[in-house]
Design an enzyme around this catalytic site. Structure first.
Site, short mmCIF file in Angstrom:
data_model
loop_
_atom_site.label_atom_id
_atom_site.label_comp_id
_atom_site.label_asym_id
_atom_site.label_seq_id
_atom_site.Cartn_x
_atom_site.Cartn_y
_atom_site.Cartn_z
N GLN A 103 0.83 -1.20 0.00
CA GLN A 103 0.00 0.00 0.00
C GLN A 103 0.86 1.25 0.00
OE1 GLN A 103 -2.03 1.05 3.71
NE2 GLN A 103 -3.91 1.37 2.58
N GLY A 104 0.62 2.16 -0.93
CA GLY A 104 1.35 3.42 -0.96
C GLY A 104 0.43 4.58 -0.66
N SER A 106 0.49 6.48 3.00
CA SER A 106 1.10 7.45 3.92
C SER A 106 2.35 8.09 3.34
CB SER A 106 1.49 6.76 5.23
OG SER A 106 0.35 6.28 5.88
N GLU A 221 -11.71 -2.40 5.18
CA GLU A 221 -10.54 -3.05 5.74
C GLU A 221 -10.89 -4.01 6.88
OE1 GLU A 221 -5.94 -1.70 6.36
OE2 GLU A 221 -7.47 -0.18 6.47
N SER A 350 -5.73 5.60 13.17
CA SER A 350 -5.29 5.56 14.56
C SER A 350 -6.48 5.65 15.51
CB SER A 350 -4.36 6.75 14.83
OG SER A 350 -5.11 7.95 14.76
#
Lengths: 367, 357
Positions: A103-104, A106, A221, A350
């Site tokens: 996954q790209g 952040s 997810e 988060s």
């Protein structure tokens, strides 16, 4: 599932890329690698409850779960939004882990505020030219391809100028650098893009719609669901191990430890019942309060179980290396595993982001 | 997994509407039973939910019990519902037919209040009883102290637990116009509630478990109401020129409170469904639910008070009374101690908790 493929999770070791690949291929051959996908692409259109049962069974048998980047992230996005040509090219290979995705999303200045990302893609003929940097790329060093969010319209409002590109990591100009972490491992990488030319047909869906696809992916997810199943398996394992360790009297487990097992079993029961209570209500791709509850509380309980395992290991937790005489692997690895799991309340939205979702969309608390 | 039937929804609505017709009492802590409200509750059938039809009861399930208790909690009303269910189940499970017929019809129709007198000064809930029995020509005589006995001033009968050679034994004591909450007995005449040979332990445990289901359901309703009042307060109260909701230090904590309340809801509903499972499953499920609700209650009490500031500590304000009631419930019928003790003693009897069965 052969025992050697279940040993890593049972002992608390990091699975090797070969073990991850071999496991997923066995599951895929059995029709169990991508149950959450649409039936047309090998899925089973399962409900969350069915997925939870599947995850629970995998976890309690210590089977390495199918690669999240492939199965939980990019697969459903491609199945929903990609062109027929991209689906055909990538979905079967993604299910079988013939293509390993990372996954790209952040970037150094775009963490929880993902839409602040700056990696750019500029159209040049039949290609997009990518420049910038991604970070926290999980297992990027083993990956073949990356699905990346890139800025394709620098003038637009920040969420609206983003697209999703599929990038072959062998393309000239891509540099992947593993990052040393406090657990002694290199689970994540930095990825640099220096004038990387990506063929235009590797853009997912439409230009500047990448933010919608990313929201779909994140809503899909269901990290929390997986955490409930794996934490329950880990707690049961730690309980068995605790009963094998002698204390002062030589036979009894410390009563303060027993209290922690009792409390954690009750809290995990609450979380599991919450999965069942709401399993009829959730739709793929839509954030719902239960996703946030499961992620927030599930990651906290996961960390508490890791902490309990570390405490049960006691002095053996100082070992770190495997192969020390008389030291079981789980105990020797308990400290790095605890340190590694500090990520659980940080990644995939988060705890602070989950609380923001709850306070603004459910409780209606707005500035 | 969990939806209320139309009958259960009707029961909930009628209890809710009844409670809204009776004005709130601006008082916290132990207080007399409002007899008019109590009789209205009886008329709705709320007092005999778990009793058999021959005494006017409804043979209902744990879900109806949860529904009624949650409404009491939501309204913040202090009524002897936990205590009544505790006594009713004990009577149904172990009483002789004579005592059943003598006590239950009045309990169910609201004309008499029956409470279990179990706690003793300076002893935990699970300690062996010091209340002693001597058997004379005229029947049982009781010696010892029971305190606190909830609602003693309103009660017409107490079910007194006594130490009887290592097993649970229960006496019926007729009381009237008692003052205070202590039952000080010296050669007090009483009757044995059950036959001498009866196996009482299982009935005593079941009564305590089902009363615990009432405690946690009532707490869930009170937590729902307290959270709703808190979010509304955060949205309207302004400081430093903006609503409190704009401060993340408060909105983030409110989200945590929401999570605690939702997890409590999950276990209360699960416990309600497990209320009539086999003994072990019922006891363990209700015990674990009790622990989860306890954590939630303590969290809610602390945060609701803190986020309101001083107003939350006044008896005239609804949220203040709710947190006082929640704290009472948290410690009712022994609090978490007997449940934790039981779970600890069987901690290694199962590899993991089976939720999906």
């Amino acid at each position: 599932m052969p025992d050697e493929l279940r040993a890593p999770l049972r002992d608390g070791l990091e699975a090797t890329p070969e073990q991850i690949r071999a496991t997923q291929r066995i599951l895929n051959a059995a029709g169990l690698a991508v149950p959450g996908w649409p039936a047309e692409w090998g899925g089973r259109d399962w409900t969350d409850l069915e997925k939870f049962i599947w995850l629970s069974e995998l976890q309690s048998a210590f089977v390495i779960p199918p690669l999240a980047a492939n199965v939980g992230m990019i697969g459903p996005v491609l199945a929903e939004f990609a062109s027929p040509a991209l689906k055909k090219r990538f979905l079967p290979a993604t299910a079988n882990l013939d293509v390993w995705w990372c996954q790209g999303f952040s970037e150094p200045d775009a963490g929880s505020d993902l839409a602040a990302l700056r990696t750019s893609a500029v159209r040049d003929g039949d290609a997009w030219v990518v420049n910038g940097q991604k970070i926290w790329t999980t297992m990027g060093q083993h990956a073949d391809w990356m699905f990346a969010l890139v800025r394709t319209d620098p003038e637009a409002k920040k969420q609206q100028g983003i697209s999703m590109l599929l990038i072959d990591l062998q393309t000239p100009g891509v540099t992947v650098r593993p990052i040393a972490l406090i657990d002694g491992g290199h689970e994540v990488c930095e990825t640099f893009f220096d004038n990387v030319r990506v063929p235009a047909d590797q853009l997912v869906g439409e230009v500047n719609k990448g933010w919608d696809y990313a929201k779909f992916l994140l809503g899909n997810e269901r990290v929390g669901l997986a955490a409930v199943a794996s934490t329950k398996a880990r707690l049961a394992q730690t309980k068995r191990r605790a009963a094998q360790i002698a204390d002062l009297s030589g036979e009894h487990v410390d009563s303060a430890l027993i209290d922690r097992f009792v409390a954690l079993e009750a809290e995990l029961m609450a979380l599991e019942v919450t999965v069942l209570r709401e399993s009829g209500d959730s739709e793929a791709g839509r954030a719902n309060p239960v996703s946030s509850i499961l992620k927030l509380r599930g990651s906290e309980l996961e960390q508490q179980v890791m902490e309990l395992t570390l405490d049960v290991a006691g002095p053996m937790s100082a070992v770190w290396d495997i192969g020390v005489d008389g030291m079981p692997i789980w105990a020797a690895r308990s400290m790095p595993n605890y340190l590694n799991d500090l990520k659980a309340t940080i990644y995939a939205g988060s705890s602070e982001v989950q609380r923001l979702i709850i306070s603004s969309t459910i409780l209606g608390l707005r500035a | 997994m969990f939806t209320l039937s139309s009958e259960q929804i009707a029961l909930r609505d009628s209890v809710r509407s009844l409670l809204s017709r009776h004005e709130a009492v601006e008082r916290t802590g132990p207080q007399p039973v409002p007899r008019d409200l109590w009789e209205d509750m009886a008329e709705l059938g709320a007092l005999g939910l778990l009793c058999a039809e021959d005494v006017g009861g409804y043979d209902a399930t744990g879900v109806e019990l949860m529904v009624v208790a949650a409404e009491l909690g939501r309204a913040g009303r202090v009524l002897p519902f936990v205590e009544t269910v505790h006594a009713a189940v004990l009577l149904e499970r172990i009483a002789t037919e004579d005592e059943r017929m003598r006590l239950l019809p009045g309990l169910v129709d609201g004309s008499s209040i029956v409470v279990v007198a179990h706690a003793e000064p300076m002893r935990t809930w699970s300690s062996p009883r010091t209340m002693s029995v001597s058997v004379g020509d005229a029947g049982w005589r009781l010696n010892g102290v029971k305190a606190p006995v909830p609602y003693l001033e309103d009660a017409s009968h107490c079910l007194v637990t006594v130490g009887d050679g290592g097993r649970e034994s229960v006496a019926v004591l007729d009381v009237s116009a008692s003052a205070g909450s202590a039952l000080v007995l010296a050669d007090a005449p009483a009757r044995q509630l059950h036959t001498p040979a009866a196996a009482t332990d299982a009935g005593v445990d079941e009564a305590h478990d089902l009363a615990t289901l009432v405690v946690i359901s009532e707490a869930l309703g009170a937590m729902d109401a307290a959270l709703a009042q808190t979010t509304s307060y955060l949205s309207t109260r302004k400081q430093f020129g903006k609503p409190l909701a704009a401060f993340q230090t408060l909105s983030q904590r409110a989200a945590d409170v929401y999570v605690s309340v939702e997890l409590a809801r999950s276990v209360v509903q699960y416990a309600a469904v497990a209320a009539f499972d086999d003994k072990r499953r019922r006891a363990e499920t209700i015990g674990r639910a009790r622990l989860v609700v306890s954590r939630a209650v303590r969290h809610v009490v602390a945060e609701v008070a803190q986020m309101h500031g001083g107003i939350g500590l006044t008896a005239e304000y609804g949220a203040g009374r709710l947190i006082a009631r929640l704290t009472q419930l948290e410690h009712a019928i022994g609090g978490i101690e007997p449940h934790r003790r039981r779970l600890v003693s069987s901690w290694d009897a199962h590899p993991e908790v089976q939720v999906l069965t």
